[in-house]
Design a protein around this motif. Structure first.
Motif, short mmCIF file in Angstrom:
data_model
loop_
_atom_site.label_atom_id
_atom_site.label_comp_id
_atom_site.label_asym_id
_atom_site.label_seq_id
_atom_site.Cartn_x
_atom_site.Cartn_y
_atom_site.Cartn_z
N THR A 6 44.82 43.42 36.03
CA THR A 6 44.81 44.80 36.47
C THR A 6 44.40 45.66 35.29
O THR A 6 44.91 45.48 34.19
CB THR A 6 46.20 45.18 36.98
OG1 THR A 6 46.56 44.30 38.05
CG2 THR A 6 46.23 46.62 37.47
N PRO A 7 43.46 46.61 35.50
CA PRO A 7 43.04 47.44 34.37
C PRO A 7 44.18 48.33 33.88
O PRO A 7 45.12 48.62 34.62
CB PRO A 7 41.91 48.28 34.97
CG PRO A 7 42.15 48.30 36.43
CD PRO A 7 42.82 46.99 36.76
N THR A 10 42.27 53.46 35.66
CA THR A 10 41.16 53.47 36.60
C THR A 10 40.84 54.92 36.93
O THR A 10 41.38 55.84 36.30
CB THR A 10 41.45 52.61 37.84
OG1 THR A 10 40.23 52.39 38.56
CG2 THR A 10 42.51 53.21 38.73
N THR A 16 45.87 51.34 39.87
CA THR A 16 45.30 50.30 39.01
C THR A 16 45.21 48.98 39.77
O THR A 16 44.28 48.19 39.54
CB THR A 16 46.09 50.14 37.70
OG1 THR A 16 47.47 49.93 38.00
CG2 THR A 16 45.93 51.36 36.81
N GLY A 19 42.17 49.39 41.86
CA GLY A 19 41.04 49.36 40.93
C GLY A 19 40.70 47.94 40.51
O GLY A 19 39.53 47.57 40.44
N ILE A 23 37.21 46.02 41.06
CA ILE A 23 36.53 45.42 39.90
C ILE A 23 36.20 43.96 40.18
O ILE A 23 35.09 43.49 39.89
CB ILE A 23 37.38 45.57 38.63
CG1 ILE A 23 37.44 47.05 38.22
CG2 ILE A 23 36.86 44.71 37.49
CD1 ILE A 23 38.55 47.38 37.23
N LEU A 80 35.86 52.11 36.43
CA LEU A 80 37.13 51.75 37.06
C LEU A 80 38.10 51.10 36.07
O LEU A 80 39.23 50.75 36.44
CB LEU A 80 36.88 50.80 38.24
CG LEU A 80 36.24 51.44 39.46
CD1 LEU A 80 35.65 50.36 40.37
CD2 LEU A 80 37.25 52.30 40.21
N GLY A 81 37.67 50.93 34.83
CA GLY A 81 38.53 50.34 33.81
C GLY A 81 38.33 48.86 33.62
O GLY A 81 39.10 48.20 32.93
#
Length: 189
Positions: A6-7, A10, A16, A19, A23, A80-81
């Motif tokens: 998980t980033p 985001t 997240t 996100g 991703i 989105l990170g």
């Protein structure tokens, strides 16, 4: 594809967790688009026969646009990170399809095989679109635009393969080589 984490952040309005899901989906689309651009160039270099120049020149703009799609996809992942993986090793390790299987061949044979490639990319893009559409309209818009172009490119390919009666000679083929042979036979007869 390898499960990503998980980033840490985001875009606003998306968790997240979501996100990270987007991703991951975009990572698979990135690999498919990078692979497609390389496959199109491979065909461009290895096409022969009476339709050589038409197909050779038709493919370069497709390559350019598919490369832009890959860039847009990678940039969305970053926004989105995420960390887009654009290396050949990551593509090969994480893809779920085999390498393009037709070498030097007649233009119509390549187009028969390429139709199957486009079908796979379009179907997978649609599946990703269905999932992100529930979460993120910006990524949904990105994929819709890409689908519009990908479907148009497939239409260009199919225009070379379609009979005057509206059927595709390779429509029942399950492999690229089978599609190539069927398309060649259809062009001969």
């Amino acid at each position: 594809m390898a499960t990503s984490t998980t980033p840490k952040y985001t875009v606003p309005g998306i968790s997240t967790h979501d996100g990270g899901r987007i991703i991951d989906l975009l990572g698979r689309r990135l690999h498919a688009l990078n692979d497609l651009s390389l496959t199109l160039k491979h065909i461009h270099w290895n096409v022969v026969g009476p339709h050589f120049i038409a197909v050779h020149e038709m493919l370069d703009p497709q390559v350019d646009q598919v490369r832009e799609m890959a860039d847009d996809t990678a940039e969305r992942m970053s926004a989105l990170g995420g960390v887009p993986q654009g290396t050949p090793g990551a593509l090969v390790a994480e893809r779920t399809w085999d390498d393009y299987s037709v070498g030097r061949a007649d233009a119509i044979a390549h187009l028969g095989a390429l139709d199957l490639v486009y079908t796979g990319v379009v179907e997978d893009h649609r599946a990703a679109l269905a999932e992100v559409g529930k979460i993120d309209p910006v990524t949904e818009d990105l994929l819709v635009g890409q689908l519009r172009s990908l479907e148009q490119f497939q239409w260009f390919v199919r225009a070379h393969l379609e009979s005057s009666g509206g059927s595709l000679s390779q429509a029942r083929a399950r492999t690229e080589r089978e599609a190539a042979r069927s398309a060649e036979r259809g062009a001969e007869g």
